[in-house]
Design a protein around this motif. Structure first.
Motif, PDB file in Angstrom:
ATOM      1  N   LEU A 121       1.140  -1.902  -0.142  1.00  0.00           N
ATOM      2  CA  LEU A 121       0.256   0.334  -0.102  1.00  0.00           C
ATOM      3  C   LEU A 121       0.720   1.055   0.331  1.00  0.00           C
ATOM      4  O   LEU A 121       1.970   1.668   0.775  1.00  0.00           O
ATOM      5  CB  LEU A 121      -0.942  -0.163   1.226  1.00  0.00           C
ATOM      6  N   LYS A 122      -0.434   2.341  -0.413  1.00  0.00           N
ATOM      7  CA  LYS A 122       0.269   3.393  -0.059  1.00  0.00           C
ATOM      8  C   LYS A 122      -0.627   4.280   0.401  1.00  0.00           C
ATOM      9  O   LYS A 122      -1.599   4.142   0.065  1.00  0.00           O
ATOM     10  CB  LYS A 122       0.898   4.023  -1.805  1.00  0.00           C
ATOM     11  N   LEU A 123       0.016   5.014   0.997  1.00  0.00           N
ATOM     12  CA  LEU A 123      -0.773   6.127   1.886  1.00  0.00           C
ATOM     13  C   LEU A 123      -0.729   7.519   1.731  1.00  0.00           C
ATOM     14  O   LEU A 123       0.328   7.821   1.778  1.00  0.00           O
ATOM     15  CB  LEU A 123      -0.932   6.239   3.416  1.00  0.00           C
ATOM     16  N   LYS A 124      -1.976   8.667   1.224  1.00  0.00           N
ATOM     17  CA  LYS A 124      -1.559   9.459   1.181  1.00  0.00           C
ATOM     18  C   LYS A 124      -2.506  10.335   1.937  1.00  0.00           C
ATOM     19  O   LYS A 124      -4.143   9.794   1.456  1.00  0.00           O
ATOM     20  CB  LYS A 124      -2.313  10.079  -0.966  1.00  0.00           C
ATOM     21  N   VAL A 125      -1.898  11.509   3.324  1.00  0.00           N
ATOM     22  CA  VAL A 125      -2.922  12.244   3.608  1.00  0.00           C
ATOM     23  C   VAL A 125      -3.802  13.265   2.503  1.00  0.00           C
ATOM     24  O   VAL A 125      -2.261  13.824   2.510  1.00  0.00           O
ATOM     25  CB  VAL A 125      -3.087  11.703   5.214  1.00  0.00           C
ATOM     26  N   ASP A 126      -4.521  14.141   3.079  1.00  0.00           N
ATOM     27  CA  ASP A 126      -4.546  15.506   3.226  1.00  0.00           C
ATOM     28  C   ASP A 126      -5.734  16.429   3.743  1.00  0.00           C
ATOM     29  O   ASP A 126      -6.749  15.712   3.735  1.00  0.00           O
ATOM     30  CB  ASP A 126      -4.720  15.294   1.307  1.00  0.00           C
ATOM     31  N   THR A 163      -1.532  -0.853  -4.521  1.00  0.00           N
ATOM     32  CA  THR A 163      -2.741   0.056  -5.040  1.00  0.00           C
ATOM     33  C   THR A 163      -2.527   1.176  -3.449  1.00  0.00           C
ATOM     34  O   THR A 163      -1.570   1.467  -2.634  1.00  0.00           O
ATOM     35  CB  THR A 163      -3.856   0.196  -4.424  1.00  0.00           C
ATOM     36  N   CYS A 164      -3.778   2.093  -3.767  1.00  0.00           N
ATOM     37  CA  CYS A 164      -3.256   3.481  -2.990  1.00  0.00           C
ATOM     38  C   CYS A 164      -4.502   3.472  -2.186  1.00  0.00           C
ATOM     39  O   CYS A 164      -5.367   3.879  -2.426  1.00  0.00           O
ATOM     40  CB  CYS A 164      -2.542   4.312  -4.180  1.00  0.00           C
ATOM     41  N   VAL A 165      -3.931   4.184  -0.851  1.00  0.00           N
ATOM     42  CA  VAL A 165      -4.973   4.196  -0.079  1.00  0.00           C
ATOM     43  C   VAL A 165      -5.199   6.045   0.233  1.00  0.00           C
ATOM     44  O   VAL A 165      -4.354   6.784   0.642  1.00  0.00           O
ATOM     45  CB  VAL A 165      -5.212   3.843   1.579  1.00  0.00           C
ATOM     46  N   PHE A 166      -7.284   6.900   0.321  1.00  0.00           N
ATOM     47  CA  PHE A 166      -6.520   8.005   0.386  1.00  0.00           C
ATOM     48  C   PHE A 166      -7.246   8.313   2.048  1.00  0.00           C
ATOM     49  O   PHE A 166      -8.137   8.341   2.025  1.00  0.00           O
ATOM     50  CB  PHE A 166      -7.572   8.670  -1.275  1.00  0.00           C
ATOM     51  N   ALA A 167      -6.579   9.123   2.742  1.00  0.00           N
ATOM     52  CA  ALA A 167      -7.285  10.157   3.511  1.00  0.00           C
ATOM     53  C   ALA A 167      -7.862  11.381   3.328  1.00  0.00           C
ATOM     54  O   ALA A 167      -6.219  11.757   3.473  1.00  0.00           O
ATOM     55  CB  ALA A 167      -6.753   9.293   4.950  1.00  0.00           C
ATOM     56  N   ASP A 168      -9.042  11.674   3.166  1.00  0.00           N
ATOM     57  CA  ASP A 168      -9.069  13.668   2.874  1.00  0.00           C
ATOM     58  C   ASP A 168      -9.952  13.594   3.976  1.00  0.00           C
ATOM     59  O   ASP A 168     -11.153  13.466   4.108  1.00  0.00           O
ATOM     60  CB  ASP A 168     -10.001  13.799   1.456  1.00  0.00           C
ATOM     61  N   LEU A 169      -8.685  15.062   4.289  1.00  0.00           N
ATOM     62  CA  LEU A 169     -10.018  16.068   5.560  1.00  0.00           C
ATOM     63  C   LEU A 169     -10.219  17.060   4.782  1.00  0.00           C
ATOM     64  O   LEU A 169      -9.187  17.738   4.826  1.00  0.00           O
ATOM     65  CB  LEU A 169      -9.337  16.071   6.471  1.00  0.00           C
ATOM     66  N   TYR A 170     -11.439  17.314   5.237  1.00  0.00           N
ATOM     67  CA  TYR A 170     -11.999  19.259   4.632  1.00  0.00           C
ATOM     68  C   TYR A 170     -12.625  19.735   5.883  1.00  0.00           C
ATOM     69  O   TYR A 170     -13.249  19.192   6.154  1.00  0.00           O
ATOM     70  CB  TYR A 170     -12.199  19.008   3.521  1.00  0.00           C
ATOM     71  N   LYS A 171     -12.004  20.578   6.400  1.00  0.00           N
ATOM     72  CA  LYS A 171     -12.519  21.234   8.021  1.00  0.00           C
ATOM     73  C   LYS A 171     -12.580  19.752   8.931  1.00  0.00           C
ATOM     74  O   LYS A 171     -12.045  19.326   9.058  1.00  0.00           O
ATOM     75  CB  LYS A 171     -13.691  21.655   7.353  1.00  0.00           C
ATOM     76  N   ASP A 172     -13.802  19.290   8.943  1.00  0.00           N
ATOM     77  CA  ASP A 172     -14.637  18.187  10.276  1.00  0.00           C
ATOM     78  C   ASP A 172     -15.164  16.926   9.306  1.00  0.00           C
ATOM     79  O   ASP A 172     -15.684  16.242  10.153  1.00  0.00           O
ATOM     80  CB  ASP A 172     -15.256  18.606  11.101  1.00  0.00           C
ATOM     81  N   GLY A 182      -4.761   0.756  -9.428  1.00  0.00           N
ATOM     82  CA  GLY A 182      -3.394   0.693  -8.879  1.00  0.00           C
ATOM     83  C   GLY A 182      -3.096   1.967  -9.882  1.00  0.00           C
ATOM     84  O   GLY A 182      -2.283   2.753  -9.252  1.00  0.00           O
ATOM     85  N   ASP A 183      -2.537   1.224 -10.461  1.00  0.00           N
ATOM     86  CA  ASP A 183      -1.593   2.179 -11.834  1.00  0.00           C
ATOM     87  C   ASP A 183      -2.313   2.383 -12.596  1.00  0.00           C
ATOM     88  O   ASP A 183      -3.861   2.383 -12.467  1.00  0.00           O
ATOM     89  CB  ASP A 183      -0.407   1.067 -12.296  1.00  0.00           C
ATOM     90  N   PRO A 184      -2.236   4.239 -12.775  1.00  0.00           N
ATOM     91  CA  PRO A 184      -3.250   4.479 -13.408  1.00  0.00           C
ATOM     92  C   PRO A 184      -3.829   3.998 -14.407  1.00  0.00           C
ATOM     93  O   PRO A 184      -3.789   3.288 -15.246  1.00  0.00           O
ATOM     94  CB  PRO A 184      -2.415   5.877 -13.398  1.00  0.00           C
ATOM     95  N   LEU A 185      -5.480   4.369 -15.041  1.00  0.00           N
ATOM     96  CA  LEU A 185      -5.610   3.906 -15.858  1.00  0.00           C
ATOM     97  C   LEU A 185      -5.168   4.085 -17.290  1.00  0.00           C
ATOM     98  O   LEU A 185      -5.837   3.565 -18.408  1.00  0.00           O
ATOM     99  CB  LEU A 185      -7.581   4.164 -15.602  1.00  0.00           C
ATOM    100  N   TYR A 186      -4.246   5.649 -17.128  1.00  0.00           N
ATOM    101  CA  TYR A 186      -4.168   6.373 -19.273  1.00  0.00           C
ATOM    102  C   TYR A 186      -2.785   4.636 -18.837  1.00  0.00           C
ATOM    103  O   TYR A 186      -2.445   4.995 -20.436  1.00  0.00           O
ATOM    104  CB  TYR A 186      -3.567   7.203 -18.468  1.00  0.00           C
ATOM    105  N   LYS A 187      -2.469   3.823 -18.400  1.00  0.00           N
ATOM    106  CA  LYS A 187      -1.113   2.944 -18.381  1.00  0.00           C
ATOM    107  C   LYS A 187      -2.489   1.782 -19.143  1.00  0.00           C
ATOM    108  O   LYS A 187      -2.192   0.649 -18.743  1.00  0.00           O
ATOM    109  CB  LYS A 187      -0.858   2.672 -17.605  1.00  0.00           C
ATOM    110  N   ARG A 188      -2.622   1.679 -19.906  1.00  0.00           N
ATOM    111  CA  ARG A 188      -3.294   1.122 -20.848  1.00  0.00           C
ATOM    112  C   ARG A 188      -2.557  -0.843 -21.144  1.00  0.00           C
ATOM    113  O   ARG A 188      -3.160  -1.603 -20.689  1.00  0.00           O
ATOM    114  CB  ARG A 188      -3.913   1.248 -22.402  1.00  0.00           C
ATOM    115  N   GLY A 189      -1.105  -0.883 -21.254  1.00  0.00           N
ATOM    116  CA  GLY A 189      -0.192  -2.184 -20.985  1.00  0.00           C
ATOM    117  C   GLY A 189       0.346  -2.016 -22.599  1.00  0.00           C
ATOM    118  O   GLY A 189       0.991  -3.483 -22.632  1.00  0.00           O
TER     119      GLY A 189
END
Length: 448
Positions: A121-126, A163-172, A182-189
């Motif tokens: 996993l990759k974690l992204k917190v905003d 894949t990536c897990v996103f935790a997005d906080l806006y105010k409360d 997982g890989d961005p969808l523009y990576k067709r293969g």
């Protein structure tokens, strides 16, 4: 895994994932949300596996929010979309005040529905508009909750996360989501060798192509494209993406893997059903005799760079092999590597159009070199003026056989856009903007 634990997990997946409606975030190329929304609604209104919910799509600043949608329909979007960059399943939404609440909510999520010990996993917190949250500290909390449930948690740009897990906080308000792509969808293969001059991403290209189709239908509803002529074709992005669009070829047929396929909630029987429907709907798998003559397409990729042409040939081979790898013979006669008309290595500005023998209408997507790819701004401005004049020359040739030209050109600044528009003689035009790599790109659509 213990049989009882497996049965309990299956019941939870059936109850919480497939037995109720879901919420998803669809991520699109910057500035192209309206066209991504159009494609999304086209798919949802023509599902191969109809859903029992009436989903609601809302275009926000950086994403499309889809509420009340079945998981099967999310899977179908994942497999069919050409214009989206990512699809994220929302796994928690709620009020969150303070770090303790953040930790409590994240612990309450049924993570065993979404992740397992084979995944990285990759974690992204905003965190936005809240002084109570520090992104680094919140990321550490989330990491401590998840680290024992996955193989590893990675960070940095050049990592191989599942894949990536996103935790997005806006105010409360806290929203936790997980990428199904997982890989961005523009990576067709199919793409092998990349151009050194930063090629246009596939999702951007598909958005521009779909926008062009909308534009021309307002002018001439019966407009049919017989020739795809691509100056500055590079490694062939516009050619491949147009084929995907015109012949209704779902990206899932290119054999790329999605993070969804590695998740506990994955239903292979549903995925295989959709893959079967993708084959049935793709014109590449129709018998040649069933293709009407108007579906025949002449493609000319024009680029005077040997490296670009070599990379294009490699990509064609890879593309054809992937398409044909479905126990069905794919018929792509216009993408014959031995066909000398496919590649044109001349300088576009010096071409003799009478030798190309275009029959029928032309579609010309143009992504000329600009910025560091060409040098100074004055060079770019002069190039765009010359391109407009060359298109005027081409239009004189096509008018003799009662053909029209649909096209667009990417302009890196107002000067190049302005000089191109002033010098091009066209019946109709339209301009819109998008952002790529921090550059505000102006796109001039034209009909000659």
């Amino acid at each position: 895994m213990n049989i009882k634990i497996e049965e309990n997990l299956d019941r939870k997946i059936k109850k919480y994932i497939y037995g109720k409606s879901q919420v998803a975030k669809l991520i699109f190329p910057a500035g192209l949300g309206s066209i991504a929304l159009y494609e999304t609604e086209q798919i949802l209104n023509n599902l191969w596996f109809p859903q029992k919910f009436n989903s609601k799509s809302t275009l926000l600043k950086n994403e499309i929010l889809i509420e009340n949608i079945h998981m099967f329909s999310i899977t179908e979007l994942l497999m069919r979309s050409l214009c989206l960059t990512d699809i994220r399943l929302v796994i928690f939404e709620g009020k969150c005040v303070g770090k303790e609440a953040f930790e409590k909510h994240c612990k309450s999520i049924n993570w065993n529905l979404f992740i397992n010990e084979s995944m990285s996993l990759k974690l992204k917190v905003d965190s936005v508009a809240s002084k109570a949250f520090h992104e680094t500290g919140l990321k550490e909390i989330l990491s401590s909750i998840l680290k024992d449930s996955v193989k590893e948690i990675v960070s940095g740009e050049n990592t191989s996360e599942t894949t990536c897990v996103f935790a997005d906080l806006y105010k409360d308000k806290l929203t936790v989501s997980i990428s199904l792509a997982g890989d961005p969808l523009y990576k067709r293969g199919y793409r092998g060798t990349l151009s050194a001059s930063a090629p246009l991403r596939e999702d951007y290209a598909s958005c521009l192509l779909l926008k062009s189709m909308q534009f021309v239908k307002k002018i001439n509803e019966n407009f049919d494209i017989h020739n795809l002529f691509i100056p500055f074709s590079g490694t062939g992005t516009f050619a491949f993406e147009y084929l995907q669009y015109k012949y209704n070829c779902a990206p899932a047929l290119l054999k790329r893997e999605f993070a969804l396929q590695k998740m506990p909630l994955f239903k292979p029987e549903n995925f295989n059903f959709l893959l079967k429907k993708a084959k049935e709907n793709c014109l590449f798998f129709k018998e040649i005799s069933s293709l009407s003559t108007k579906n025949n397409l002449n493609i000319i990729c024009n680029d005077n760079s040997k490296n670009a042409n070599d990379a294009l040939l490699e990509n064609i081979t890879s593309y054809k092999n992937l398409i044909s790898n479905h126990n069905l013979e794919a018929h792509i006669p216009f993408f014959d590597i031995n066909n000398n008309s496919l590649l044109n290595r001349e300088n576009f500005l010096k071409m003799d159009f009478t030798k190309l023998n275009f029959i029928g209408n032309l579609f010309i997507p143009l992504n000329p070199p600009y910025g560091i790819r060409i040098g100074s701004n004055s060079d770019s401005a002069n190039l765009y003026k010359n391109i407009a004049n060359k298109l005027n020359e081409l239009s004189k040739t096509t008018k003799k056989v009662n053909s029209n030209i649909l096209g667009f050109i990417l302009c890196p600044n107002e000067e190049t856009w302005s000089i191109f528009c002033r010098n091009l003689f066209c019946k109709e035009s339209e301009t819109f903007h998008f952002t790529q790599g921090g550059i505000d790109i102006r796109v001039c659509l034209f009909y000659i």
